[in-house]
Motif scaffolding. Structure first.
Motif, PDB file in Angstrom:
ATOM      1  N   ARG B 360     -31.675  50.504 -20.061  1.00  0.00           N
ATOM      2  CA  ARG B 360     -30.257  50.852 -20.215  1.00  0.00           C
ATOM      3  C   ARG B 360     -29.364  50.044 -19.285  1.00  0.00           C
ATOM      4  N   TRP B 361     -29.840  49.820 -18.082  1.00  0.00           N
ATOM      5  CA  TRP B 361     -29.028  49.014 -17.163  1.00  0.00           C
ATOM      6  C   TRP B 361     -28.913  47.562 -17.639  1.00  0.00           C
ATOM      7  N   LYS B 362     -30.007  47.047 -18.186  1.00  0.00           N
ATOM      8  CA  LYS B 362     -29.960  45.676 -18.720  1.00  0.00           C
ATOM      9  C   LYS B 362     -28.917  45.602 -19.827  1.00  0.00           C
ATOM     10  N   PHE B 374     -14.901  44.067 -17.013  1.00  0.00           N
ATOM     11  CA  PHE B 374     -15.376  44.719 -15.794  1.00  0.00           C
ATOM     12  C   PHE B 374     -16.470  43.886 -15.141  1.00  0.00           C
ATOM     13  N   SER B 375     -16.773  44.268 -13.912  1.00  0.00           N
ATOM     14  CA  SER B 375     -17.987  43.730 -13.311  1.00  0.00           C
ATOM     15  C   SER B 375     -18.815  44.910 -12.815  1.00  0.00           C
ATOM     16  N   VAL B 376     -20.099  44.720 -12.783  1.00  0.00           N
ATOM     17  CA  VAL B 376     -20.980  45.764 -12.262  1.00  0.00           C
ATOM     18  C   VAL B 376     -21.526  45.257 -10.934  1.00  0.00           C
ATOM     19  N   PRO B 377     -21.454  46.077  -9.890  1.00  0.00           N
ATOM     20  CA  PRO B 377     -21.910  45.579  -8.589  1.00  0.00           C
ATOM     21  C   PRO B 377     -23.405  45.273  -8.594  1.00  0.00           C
ATOM     22  N   GLU B 378     -23.753  44.231  -7.864  1.00  0.00           N
ATOM     23  CA  GLU B 378     -25.169  43.901  -7.725  1.00  0.00           C
ATOM     24  C   GLU B 378     -25.690  44.626  -6.491  1.00  0.00           C
ATOM     25  N   LEU B 379     -26.760  45.345  -6.647  1.00  0.00           N
ATOM     26  CA  LEU B 379     -27.328  46.053  -5.501  1.00  0.00           C
ATOM     27  C   LEU B 379     -28.681  45.427  -5.179  1.00  0.00           C
ATOM     28  N   PRO B 393     -31.636  49.013  -7.683  1.00  0.00           N
ATOM     29  CA  PRO B 393     -31.238  50.399  -7.977  1.00  0.00           C
ATOM     30  C   PRO B 393     -30.680  50.508  -9.394  1.00  0.00           C
ATOM     31  N   GLN B 394     -31.035  51.567 -10.066  1.00  0.00           N
ATOM     32  CA  GLN B 394     -30.531  51.799 -11.429  1.00  0.00           C
ATOM     33  C   GLN B 394     -30.023  53.235 -11.495  1.00  0.00           C
TER      34      GLN B 394
END
Lengths: 408, 408
Positions: B360-362, B374-379, B393-394
């Motif tokens: 789902r995160w992919k 948008f951007s999604v933060p990289e953790l 992290p997901q």
């Protein structure tokens, strides 16, 4: 204390007296400190009283090594010594008969006889969601439970459900707090007073003032309440602890009534009319004996009040156990089925439990009469529209409170 | 907003923008009014979002008639858009994808595959009593549930249970309030401050200030907290909403820490050490997906704190549903069994759910990248001692909050 029978030695009277003192001191402390924590007492009480028994059933065994524990415990529930079944033997063989509170395990016999009818099977993949019925104002209310609540009230005739919203709670204790939240004003300059006519359920003050809310505040005996402004009056009928049928006593403008009808069932009192109040509280613990499910329900006329109660439960526990709601639904269904006018293969649940309570009250009255130490108040007999006969109230709650000050 | 792909029309951007405004206005109101009631909004949100879906799975279907709902709802739980499965079709064919919160129903597949192993059967005569284990400090804790909590933490290695007392609650929300009650002083002249580093779980302020307690009070962002005196700091790790691994930020004397570890499970984050804090909160909703059971637990080092938490739950709901505790015990057992080092006939629950979250995160990252909005933060990726591999992290929580302000 003019008359002392050989049933109690002086030593035992002293123990009873000391226990009573502890009780009264505790109660006085409790009144002033409200919900201040006294865990050691509480835990000790729980340990001592969990299997605490019924003075009546065991009266033959009352000896010099048996004494009553009259301490008022802050622990579990407005439940009943008369709905407990056992007596606990202490180290050294002493028997403690705790008649302060109990556990509705005496109904177990009925449910054992009912067999598989109330067995519930829940597969692991069921009830994962937070939501039960998103079309309902109370979105965590299981439709099946709501349906059986409506049906049972119709069968028993003890409450009108039409024009009421049902709000489910983790026992009626949570619903009582939800009602306080819903009926108080967020903008009020001071907390709204919460009152109930004495003697009232001993946990009302602790629950009300537990986190020292600025929305509401315990204000004691409704009969002595003379403060101006709005107030919430709790009308517990039949009353805990004394089983009396009650109505509001303050009767001023600005008052909001909450009717705690936990004991308005035919095993405890005659059903004389279908209650149709604005806000009524009920619980499975008292109606069917399933205290472990922690399921209660409120019948609420005003939609905004019902919404605010739902909101409180959302913030407090994000809903109510689905598993227990489903189980409670099944139990209520079996109760309704057992009391069908056309007859049922099972004995009507309320006939069975009314008989149980009746037997226990007869035994209690005999034991009390023999002891010569106490008196039990006589409450007027009334005709029960459900059972079709008249009987005296037979409270299931902490009945010791009703007679513990009446020394002969 | 330099780049606009054909995926969104201007009309839809306007809708997104308006929704965002509503969200921000609501949030501002929410901050000032705390738990003031807005039932219409809440209910509407619940109705709209109950079947709310996952933006990623449905991205192929995103059309001009689909828009995101970014409103911050006060309703159910720190749950996750990424743990929901459906998408709701509105009247007129419009699709609302609510990524504000969700429902952990995506784990249903695993439990369906597990079949009868987690099915629970409860006869009608069982669990009538209020009490579960009177020898335990937490007298309403089912021993079987306690046993499986200890076992699961041992299997996963995410928390130390030795030298901790277990307190069960109606979800971790009730345990959070029990902790506030237990850690605040009845005699303090003013409420103790409750803080958490922003961004924090949006319901913390509402829950804390719900009944305007004089014991504790929400004091906002821990990073900006500079008041003298005692305080309670909530350390949510992994954090809701952004999934970051956290530690206390205030670091002053007089501070008491509460660790909300609801998401410290291998499907959401790498297990890097067994947590051994003074007070840790967990919940079945997040670990196994059984939100409908409303079961959470606290691991508490200090016996007096555990007693006071128990006392709060006693006053608030007189214990916790036995049925749900028994069910949760069975579910935890099956999870532990499925992850046995010697192997199991079932796939390890955490392998299955970690894979689900990863997929789902992919998909979310792909969809977000395509949208250009948008951007999604990289953790940072970390090695998981339980799964034996490193992964990013997901988060399962309301991840939209983590990127809703990051317009490109």
């Amino acid at each position: 204390m003019a008359k002392i029978t050989p049933l109690f030695s002086l030593k035992n009277l002293l123990v009873v007296s000391l226990a009573l003192n502890v009780s009264l001191i505790w109660r006085a402390m409790h009144e002033s400190e409200k919900c201040n924590f006294d865990s050691s007492f509480s835990l000790q009480q729980q340990r001592r009283s969990v299997m605490a028994g019924c003075v009546l059933k065991e009266k033959e065994h009352v000896s010099e090594r048996t004494h009553l524990s009259l301490s008022s415990s802050p622990s579990p529930s407005p439940s009943s010594s008369l709905t407990s079944t056992d007596i606990q033997s202490q180290d050294g063989g002493e028997r403690i008969i705790n008649v302060d509170h109990g556990d509705p395990t005496m109904y177990e016999k009925y449910w054992q006889k009912a067999g598989d009818k109330t067995t519930i099977v829940i597969p692991g993949w069921q009830s994962l969601s937070y939501f039960s019925d998103v079309r309902n104002l109370c979105w965590f209310l299981e439709p099946e439970f709501a349906k059986e609540v409506v049906r049972l009230h119709k069968v028993v005739g003890n409450a009108i459900t039409e024009n009421h919203h049902i709000v489910v709670g983790t026992g009626s204790t949570q619903l009582f707090q939800a009602a306080l939240y819903a009926l108080s004003s967020q903008d009020a300059s001071e907390p709204i007073s919460v009152v109930s006519a004495a003697p009232y359920y001993s946990s009302y003050p602790s629950i009300t003032d537990c986190v020292k809310s600025r929305l509401y505040k315990w204000a004691g005996d409704a009969k002595r309440f003379n403060k101006d402004g709005p107030y919430i009056e709790l009308v517990t009928s039949p009353n805990n602890p004394d089983g009396s049928v009650r109505q509001s006593v303050v009767n001023r403008s600005g008052g909001i009534l909450v009717h705690d009808l936990a004991y308005y069932w035919p095993q405890y009192t005659s059903i004389t009319y279908p209650a149709d109040h604005d806000l009524m509280l009920f619980t499975v613990s008292k109606s069917t004996g399933h205290a472990g499910t922690r399921i209660g329900w409120a019948l609420v006329k005003d939609m905004e009040v019902a919404k605010k109660m739902t909101k409180y439960i959302e913030l407090n526990t994000i809903g109510v156990s689905k598993d227990s709601q489903l189980r409670a639904a099944k139990v209520l269904k079996v109760v309704s089925d057992s009391c069908k006018p056309s007859g049922s293969e099972d004995e009507c649940f309320f006939e069975f439990t009314n008989h149980q309570m009746s037997t226990r009250w007869k035994q209690l009255r005999m034991a009390v009469q023999k002891s010569g130490l106490f008196s039990v108040p006589e409450l007027p007999s009334q005709f029960c529209t459900f059972l079709g006969r008249a009987f005296e109230p037979q409270p299931g709650n902490s009945s010791v409170n009703a007679f513990h000050v009446t020394f002969l």
